[in-house]
Write a protein that holds these residues in place. Sequence first.
Motif, short mmCIF file in Angstrom:
data_model
loop_
_atom_site.label_atom_id
_atom_site.label_comp_id
_atom_site.label_asym_id
_atom_site.label_seq_id
_atom_site.Cartn_x
_atom_site.Cartn_y
_atom_site.Cartn_z
N GLU A 97 0.80 -1.22 0.00
CA GLU A 97 0.00 0.00 0.00
C GLU A 97 0.84 1.28 0.00
O GLU A 97 0.31 2.37 -0.21
CB GLU A 97 -0.91 0.03 1.24
CG GLU A 97 -1.89 -1.13 1.32
CD GLU A 97 -2.65 -1.16 2.64
OE1 GLU A 97 -3.87 -1.42 2.61
OE2 GLU A 97 -2.01 -0.94 3.69
N ALA A 139 3.31 2.67 -1.95
CA ALA A 139 3.49 3.48 -3.15
C ALA A 139 2.26 4.32 -3.45
O ALA A 139 2.37 5.52 -3.76
CB ALA A 139 3.84 2.59 -4.34
N ASP A 140 1.09 3.72 -3.35
CA ASP A 140 -0.13 4.45 -3.65
C ASP A 140 -0.38 5.57 -2.63
O ASP A 140 -0.81 6.67 -3.00
CB ASP A 140 -1.32 3.49 -3.68
CG ASP A 140 -2.60 4.19 -4.10
OD1 ASP A 140 -2.65 4.71 -5.23
OD2 ASP A 140 -3.55 4.22 -3.29
N ARG A 141 -0.08 5.31 -1.37
CA ARG A 141 -0.38 6.29 -0.33
C ARG A 141 0.56 7.48 -0.35
O ARG A 141 0.19 8.58 0.09
CB ARG A 141 -0.37 5.61 1.04
CG ARG A 141 -1.56 4.69 1.23
CD ARG A 141 -1.61 4.03 2.59
NE ARG A 141 -2.84 3.26 2.73
CZ ARG A 141 -3.17 2.54 3.80
NH1 ARG A 141 -2.34 2.49 4.84
NH2 ARG A 141 -4.31 1.88 3.83
N ILE A 142 1.78 7.31 -0.82
CA ILE A 142 2.73 8.43 -0.81
C ILE A 142 2.87 9.10 -2.17
O ILE A 142 3.60 10.08 -2.29
CB ILE A 142 4.12 7.98 -0.31
CG1 ILE A 142 4.85 7.15 -1.37
CG2 ILE A 142 4.02 7.22 1.00
CD1 ILE A 142 6.31 6.88 -1.01
N ARG A 143 2.15 8.61 -3.16
CA ARG A 143 2.36 9.06 -4.53
C ARG A 143 2.28 10.58 -4.69
O ARG A 143 3.05 11.21 -5.39
CB ARG A 143 1.34 8.38 -5.45
CG ARG A 143 1.67 8.54 -6.93
CD ARG A 143 0.64 7.82 -7.79
NE ARG A 143 0.41 6.46 -7.34
CZ ARG A 143 1.18 5.42 -7.64
NH1 ARG A 143 2.27 5.61 -8.39
NH2 ARG A 143 0.89 4.21 -7.20
N ASP A 144 1.31 11.21 -4.04
CA ASP A 144 1.09 12.65 -4.20
C ASP A 144 1.47 13.45 -2.96
O ASP A 144 1.12 14.64 -2.86
CB ASP A 144 -0.37 12.91 -4.55
CG ASP A 144 -0.77 12.30 -5.88
OD1 ASP A 144 0.03 12.41 -6.84
OD2 ASP A 144 -1.85 11.69 -5.97
N VAL A 189 10.06 2.44 -4.19
CA VAL A 189 8.83 3.12 -3.77
C VAL A 189 9.02 4.64 -3.83
O VAL A 189 8.13 5.38 -4.29
CB VAL A 189 8.44 2.67 -2.34
CG1 VAL A 189 7.31 3.53 -1.79
CG2 VAL A 189 8.03 1.21 -2.35
N GLN A 201 8.38 6.54 -7.05
CA GLN A 201 7.01 6.78 -7.48
C GLN A 201 6.36 7.96 -6.77
O GLN A 201 5.21 8.31 -7.07
CB GLN A 201 6.18 5.51 -7.24
CG GLN A 201 6.70 4.30 -7.98
CD GLN A 201 5.89 3.06 -7.69
OE1 GLN A 201 4.68 3.04 -7.91
NE2 GLN A 201 6.54 2.02 -7.18
N ALA A 202 7.07 8.55 -5.82
CA ALA A 202 6.53 9.69 -5.06
C ALA A 202 6.92 10.97 -5.78
O ALA A 202 8.01 11.51 -5.61
CB ALA A 202 7.08 9.67 -3.64
N ARG A 203 6.03 11.49 -6.59
CA ARG A 203 6.36 12.53 -7.55
C ARG A 203 6.62 13.90 -6.91
O ARG A 203 7.34 14.72 -7.44
CB ARG A 203 5.22 12.65 -8.56
CG ARG A 203 5.01 11.38 -9.38
CD ARG A 203 3.76 11.45 -10.20
NE ARG A 203 2.55 11.46 -9.36
CZ ARG A 203 1.31 11.29 -9.83
NH1 ARG A 203 1.14 11.12 -11.13
NH2 ARG A 203 0.28 11.31 -9.02
N ARG A 204 6.01 14.14 -5.74
CA ARG A 204 6.11 15.47 -5.13
C ARG A 204 6.82 15.45 -3.77
O ARG A 204 6.89 16.47 -3.10
CB ARG A 204 4.72 16.08 -4.96
CG ARG A 204 3.95 16.22 -6.27
CD ARG A 204 2.76 17.12 -6.11
NE ARG A 204 1.76 16.57 -5.19
CZ ARG A 204 0.65 17.22 -4.81
NH1 ARG A 204 0.44 18.46 -5.24
NH2 ARG A 204 -0.21 16.65 -3.99
#
Length: 325
Positions: free
Chosen positions: A43, A45-50, A65, A68-71
């Motif tokens: 979970e 990658a999805d939770r930290i993505r933005d 991981v 994938q955290a763009r910001r």
Amino acid sequence: MTSTDEAATIVFLDRDTLSPETRLRAPAIPHRLDIFGRTDPGEVADRIRDAHIVVTNKVPLRREVLAQARRLRLVAVAATGTDVVDVAACAERGITVSNIRNYAVHTVPEHTFALIFALRRSITAYRDAVIRGAWQESGQFCFFDHPIRDLAGSTLGIVGDGVLGRAVAEIGRALGMRVLFAAYKGVEGMGPLYTPFDEVMRVSDVITLHCPLMPATRGLVGPREFALMERRPLLINTARGGLVDEAALVAALDAGQIGGAGFDVVTQEPPAADNPLMAAAARPNVILTPHVAWASQEAIQSLADQLVGNIEAFWAGRPRNCVAP
């Protein structure tokens, strides 16, 4: 640097690692805060993505991981140890990593000596004996089933000379103990304040670990070190589980090379059912506590306050407690 006018998206991945009584105040910056009690590896990658800011205590943040955290701009670790974060990968991506410092200066030394006292005086062993009815069976006012030793006049060997090691030394001296700080293993010439590592293993009545886990300290105490322990010391570990070879520890207990063990940490937490220390935990000269040496109410609240302060300082352009790769 992130603008102070921009709202920060903050994600706390494992709030449940702090006690529910701990007050986590809202950061005094424009923000959105998403709090998760726990986060499974799949979970993350999805939770930290933005997220701009990610808070983690024990959830690992590895290179793949983080990519994938763009910001992402800050990883705020809710602990002192940062081994769960790939700090080098963060540095490559311009991500700051901060940690918590000096919050456990009372709670860890107190827990350390709670373990030392309990083992040195066989407190839990006598408590269990009383519950089993041994006092009534003895037929007299006391009985002597387990050893009782004073701390005054004994030698305390400390591995790790940071704030916690020094606090433990201060308590030890107040109790009349001779205190030795171990030099780095295999390193000579560290000066008169340090005793060679092997000598500390050899002459100490109590050995307590207060050093970080890193490649140089993993397996710091193993079969070789147990064989050096001439005085059958107590071994106390409130630092990190990987510092000690756990199978070798149980073998040392079996062989009588050490007098007992007080551990608050194991290599894998929670421990697997077949962890050697789980079977040893029922012995009268072993105490295993569930990584709570740091967890006094006062210490956790101090940690939470410092954590929020780290976030506020970073967003204001004054990052603090930064961790270098």
